[in-house]
Design a protein around this motif. Structure first.
Motif, PDB file in Angstrom:
ATOM      1  N   ASP A 169      42.361 -12.642-109.365  1.00  0.00           N
ATOM      2  CA  ASP A 169      43.084 -13.016-110.576  1.00  0.00           C
ATOM      3  C   ASP A 169      44.421 -13.681-110.298  1.00  0.00           C
ATOM      4  O   ASP A 169      45.242 -13.841-111.190  1.00  0.00           O
ATOM      5  CB  ASP A 169      43.346 -11.767-111.450  1.00  0.00           C
ATOM      6  N   PHE A 245      32.468 -23.922-107.224  1.00  0.00           N
ATOM      7  CA  PHE A 245      32.772 -22.519-107.471  1.00  0.00           C
ATOM      8  C   PHE A 245      34.080 -22.236-106.744  1.00  0.00           C
ATOM      9  O   PHE A 245      34.141 -22.256-105.520  1.00  0.00           O
ATOM     10  CB  PHE A 245      31.637 -21.644-106.933  1.00  0.00           C
ATOM     11  N   PHE A 247      35.797 -19.903-105.918  1.00  0.00           N
ATOM     12  CA  PHE A 247      36.001 -18.782-105.015  1.00  0.00           C
ATOM     13  C   PHE A 247      35.121 -18.874-103.783  1.00  0.00           C
ATOM     14  O   PHE A 247      34.998 -17.912-103.041  1.00  0.00           O
ATOM     15  CB  PHE A 247      35.752 -17.465-105.755  1.00  0.00           C
TER      16      PHE A 247
ATOM     17  N   GLU B 142      33.681 -23.020-115.834  1.00  0.00           N
ATOM     18  CA  GLU B 142      34.565 -21.966-115.322  1.00  0.00           C
ATOM     19  C   GLU B 142      33.993 -20.572-115.569  1.00  0.00           C
ATOM     20  O   GLU B 142      34.576 -19.576-115.145  1.00  0.00           O
ATOM     21  CB  GLU B 142      35.942 -22.047-115.987  1.00  0.00           C
ATOM     22  N   GLU B 145      33.475 -18.309-112.612  1.00  0.00           N
ATOM     23  CA  GLU B 145      34.749 -17.829-112.070  1.00  0.00           C
ATOM     24  C   GLU B 145      35.317 -16.718-112.959  1.00  0.00           C
ATOM     25  O   GLU B 145      35.901 -15.752-112.471  1.00  0.00           O
ATOM     26  CB  GLU B 145      35.764 -18.974-111.972  1.00  0.00           C
ATOM     27  N   ARG B 152      40.016 -11.916-116.514  1.00  0.00           N
ATOM     28  CA  ARG B 152      41.411 -11.521-116.499  1.00  0.00           C
ATOM     29  C   ARG B 152      42.222 -12.485-115.651  1.00  0.00           C
ATOM     30  O   ARG B 152      41.676 -13.262-114.876  1.00  0.00           O
ATOM     31  CB  ARG B 152      41.554 -10.117-115.908  1.00  0.00           C
ATOM     32  N   GLY B 153      43.525 -12.381-115.788  1.00  0.00           N
ATOM     33  CA  GLY B 153      44.450 -13.000-114.854  1.00  0.00           C
ATOM     34  C   GLY B 153      44.531 -14.516-114.927  1.00  0.00           C
ATOM     35  O   GLY B 153      44.317 -15.132-115.968  1.00  0.00           O
ATOM     36  N   HIS B 154      44.821 -15.087-113.772  1.00  0.00           N
ATOM     37  CA  HIS B 154      45.113 -16.500-113.651  1.00  0.00           C
ATOM     38  C   HIS B 154      43.987 -17.385-114.193  1.00  0.00           C
ATOM     39  O   HIS B 154      44.220 -18.389-114.850  1.00  0.00           O
ATOM     40  CB  HIS B 154      45.357 -16.811-112.180  1.00  0.00           C
ATOM     41  N   GLU B 155      42.761 -16.967-113.912  1.00  0.00           N
ATOM     42  CA  GLU B 155      41.608 -17.768-114.306  1.00  0.00           C
ATOM     43  C   GLU B 155      41.539 -17.919-115.825  1.00  0.00           C
ATOM     44  O   GLU B 155      41.180 -18.983-116.341  1.00  0.00           O
ATOM     45  CB  GLU B 155      40.345 -17.085-113.769  1.00  0.00           C
ATOM     46  N   LEU B 158      43.903 -20.515-116.969  1.00  0.00           N
ATOM     47  CA  LEU B 158      43.352 -21.816-116.614  1.00  0.00           C
ATOM     48  C   LEU B 158      42.382 -22.306-117.693  1.00  0.00           C
ATOM     49  O   LEU B 158      42.462 -23.444-118.171  1.00  0.00           O
ATOM     50  CB  LEU B 158      42.619 -21.682-115.280  1.00  0.00           C
TER      51      LEU B 158
END
Lengths: 417, 226
Positions: A169, A245, A247, B142, B145, B152-155, B158
């Protein structure tokens, strides 16, 4: 004990058969997450499993065998008739092994631990009478079937949450992965080493103080971490892979972690499930060697553990290969970061339980671990129908093992008695 | 006989990648609108016919993907996104392809000749609408991801940024639609009335592409909000 030699030959044969089944059936699931997530190829998984199953069985397998062999039935009732124990244990081994074979053939998810517990309880209840079974002990085993998946699930949930919080995250997941994954690696090495040192090594005759074992565990963890850092430093990252992807490269770092957890899982599995195969075998041998005396506890001969280890590795190499190859193809839902959380949680639970002597099933903990990662919304979808089927099969295995054991018990009694 | 590991059969088929595949197909379908319009505006009807056939084929393929996903969408409660959100996003995506096919069909069916004065603006308008669908596809891509990070968070930031961008593009298309309409209004008295009626129809449908893209985005937002 006129047939002593025959009993031993039969016991060794059935024990190997059982160990083969454990290797072929359970290991596919224990190692499956690593193969499925692409962290290991099936061949690599077999090599790793062979090494660590074996060491796990040999170093930490002692404590659980006690429970299986003598903890569940009242040894005093057998004092006058040692043959009954021999028949019963032979029947249990054969019953569990055959049930395992049948279930593997149809692809049913059974627990080897369930099979052998069911078998021993079945023979004891029929051959010796209901009062011979220590139901309290059985109760605690049944409890572990609920507790172990739940525990593994909770650990997996928190592990994956921490992975999300510290790595996925964040703004720069790759940088954070390189920073934090070694910490997880340390954790894996530390826990496995600690439990092995404090609980598992007693039967080897190694006596070390608590402080010493903590020290050694820290050292083991640090060494594992250094190896991990080296492996990560040798990874090649492809920025292009992140376009589809994001990640993809982060998962490469987790791949290293996954390999470490796969080792831990194999170790945990070996330390716990070798008991299923060799517990009854050890009971038979102790009765025969003592000339028919039924002791409530007997030393586990090292060669018996060795035999179990060899059987597991053999089963894994012959049948487990196929299973893992099947698993390795076409599964995309499991990435190394998810697989890691599920597997480490399962391995940790098994190693802990192995230290306390509860024969819990790796299968159960792994299922719990996967569910835990799923609950953290880390898995794209879980097939709950299958989860239901798994729970059902956990219940079915117990009576199946019991019924088979009863049949074989009377068969053996008829032949030798 | 090798039994499949049941740890693996525990994983249901994920709706994420089929949804993305479908959106990819829809996008390659809707992109054909530009070569099609260029051909139609140049009154090159053979070329227009070719492109229109391509659009029809792509729409059919998208349809097949849609049916596949609907049939195999897992029912379990342990899905990272709600079943309804997935189905709704799928429906919107599918409508984009359908609309594309309708637009091409209507233009070619009526051999529609737009007045030269509005041709450039019409193309600009269509391009912006395709920008919107492309942006929607970007956001949908996305999703895996998002699953990885547990929404949650940064993603999440985005993706929210992407959807804000999508909304801005859609606002652009609305403005362009008004301009195109005005241009047509200025010319409509010189044209055959029935033709004009259908031209307004085509303009509206092109605008729908942008609207639908925006609705795909808002479904994604709802998945985030869960």
């Amino acid at each position: 004990m006129e047939y002593a030699t025959i009993y031993i030959v039969l016991a060794v044969a059935f024990g190997l058969f059982m160990a083969w089944g454990v290797g072929a059936n359970d290991v596919a699931n224990a190692m499956g997450t690593s193969v499925g997530s692409g962290a290991l190829t099936a061949r690599q998984a077999i090599v790793i499993a062979a090494i660590f199953e074996f060491t796990g069985a040999y170093l930490a397998g002692g404590a659980v065998t006690e429970t299986i062999r003598s903890g569940m039935i009242d040894a005093n009732l057998l004092a006058g008739q040692p043959e009954l124990l021999v028949y019963g244990m032979l029947a249990s081994l054969l019953a569990a092994a055959i049930w395992l074979l049948v279930a593997s053939h149809f692809g049913w998810p059974v627990s080897t631990t369930h099979s052998i517990v069911g078998a021993i309880v079945g023979f004891a209840a029929v051959g010796l009478g209901m009062e011979a079974v220590k139901w309290g002990k059985i109760g605690s085993i049944v409890m572990s079937w609920v507790i172990s998946p739940a525990l593994a699930g909770i650990i997996a949930y928190w592990l994956f949450q921490s992975v999300q919080k510290f790595i996925l995250d964040t703004e720069n997941p790759l940088k954070n992965a390189k920073r934090y994954v070694p910490v997880y690696i340390f954790l894996v090495g530390f826990i496995v080493a600690l439990v092995t040192l404090t609980k598992g090594l007693k039967h080897v005759g190694l006596h070390i103080s608590t402080g010493q074992s903590y020290l050694y565990a820290v050292i083991t963890g640090a060494v594992t971490m250094l190896i991990g850092i080296y492996a990560i430093s040798r990874l090649r990252f492809d920025p292009k892979a992140d376009r589809d992807f994001h990640f993809a490269n982060v998962e490469k770092v987790f791949g290293v972690l996954m390999i470490v957890t796969a080792c831990a899982m194999a170790f945990a599995h070996g330390s716990n499930d070798v008991a299923n195969a060799v517990g009854p075998l050890a009971a038979i041998i102790s009765v025969i060697q003592s000339g028919g005396e039924v002791a409530s506890k007997a030393a586990m001969p090292a060669w018996v553990l060795l035999l179990g280890g060899i059987g597991i590795v053999f089963g894994l190499a012959t049948f487990g290969y196929k299973v893992m190859a099947t698993v390795g193809r076409g599964i995309t839902e499991l990435t190394p970061s998810r697989g890691f959380a599920a597997t480490l949680a399962a391995a940790g639970t098994v190693v802990l339980a192995s230290g306390t002597g509860l024969p819990i099933s790796t299968t159960h903990t792994l299922v719990g671990g996967v569910l835990g990662v799923g609950l953290a919304r880390g898995i794209a979808a879980l097939n709950l129908e299958v989860v239901r089927a798994i729970f059902l099969s956990w219940i079915v295995t117990l009576p199946a093992g019991a019924i088979l054991a009863i049949v074989f018990f009377f068969l053996l009694k008829g032949i030798f008695g | 006989m090798a039994p499949k590991s049941f740890v693996f059969s525990m994983f249901g088929s994920s709706p994420v990648s089929p949804l993305q595949q479908h959106m990819g197909k829809v996008q390659s379908c809707v992109q054909e609108i530009i070569p099609f319009l260029e051909a139609a505006l140049a009154q090159d009807w053979t070329r227009a016919r070719e492109v229109q056939k391509r659009i029809a084929v792509l729409e059919g393929e998208a349809d097949a993907l849609k049916k596949e996903l609907r049939l195999h969408l897992p029912r379990g409660w342990m899905m990272p996104v709600s079943r309804r959100d997935v189905l709704e996003a799928l429906r919107m995506q599918d409508k984009i392809a359908n609309k594309t096919k309708d637009i091409a069909g209507l233009i070619i069916g009526r051999r529609m000749v737009f007045p030269a004065e509005i041709a450039a603006k019409l193309l600009e308008f269509a391009r912006r609408c395709i920008d919107a669908t492309a942006q929607a596809q970007l956001a949908i891509n996305e999703l895996d991801e998002l699953v990885e990070t547990g929404f949650r968070g940064h993603e999440v930031e985005l993706v929210e940024k992407m959807i804000t961008e999508l909304d801005a593009i859609e606002a652009d298309t609305d403005a362009l639609q008004v301009e195109v309409r005005d241009l047509l209004f200025a010319k409509e008295k010189e044209l055959y009335a029935v033709d004009v009626m259908f031209m307004y129809n085509v303009i509206e449908w092109i605008g729908d592409l942008g609207d639908l893209a925006q609705r795909v985005g808002s479904r994604l937002l709802m998945m985030l909000a869960r």
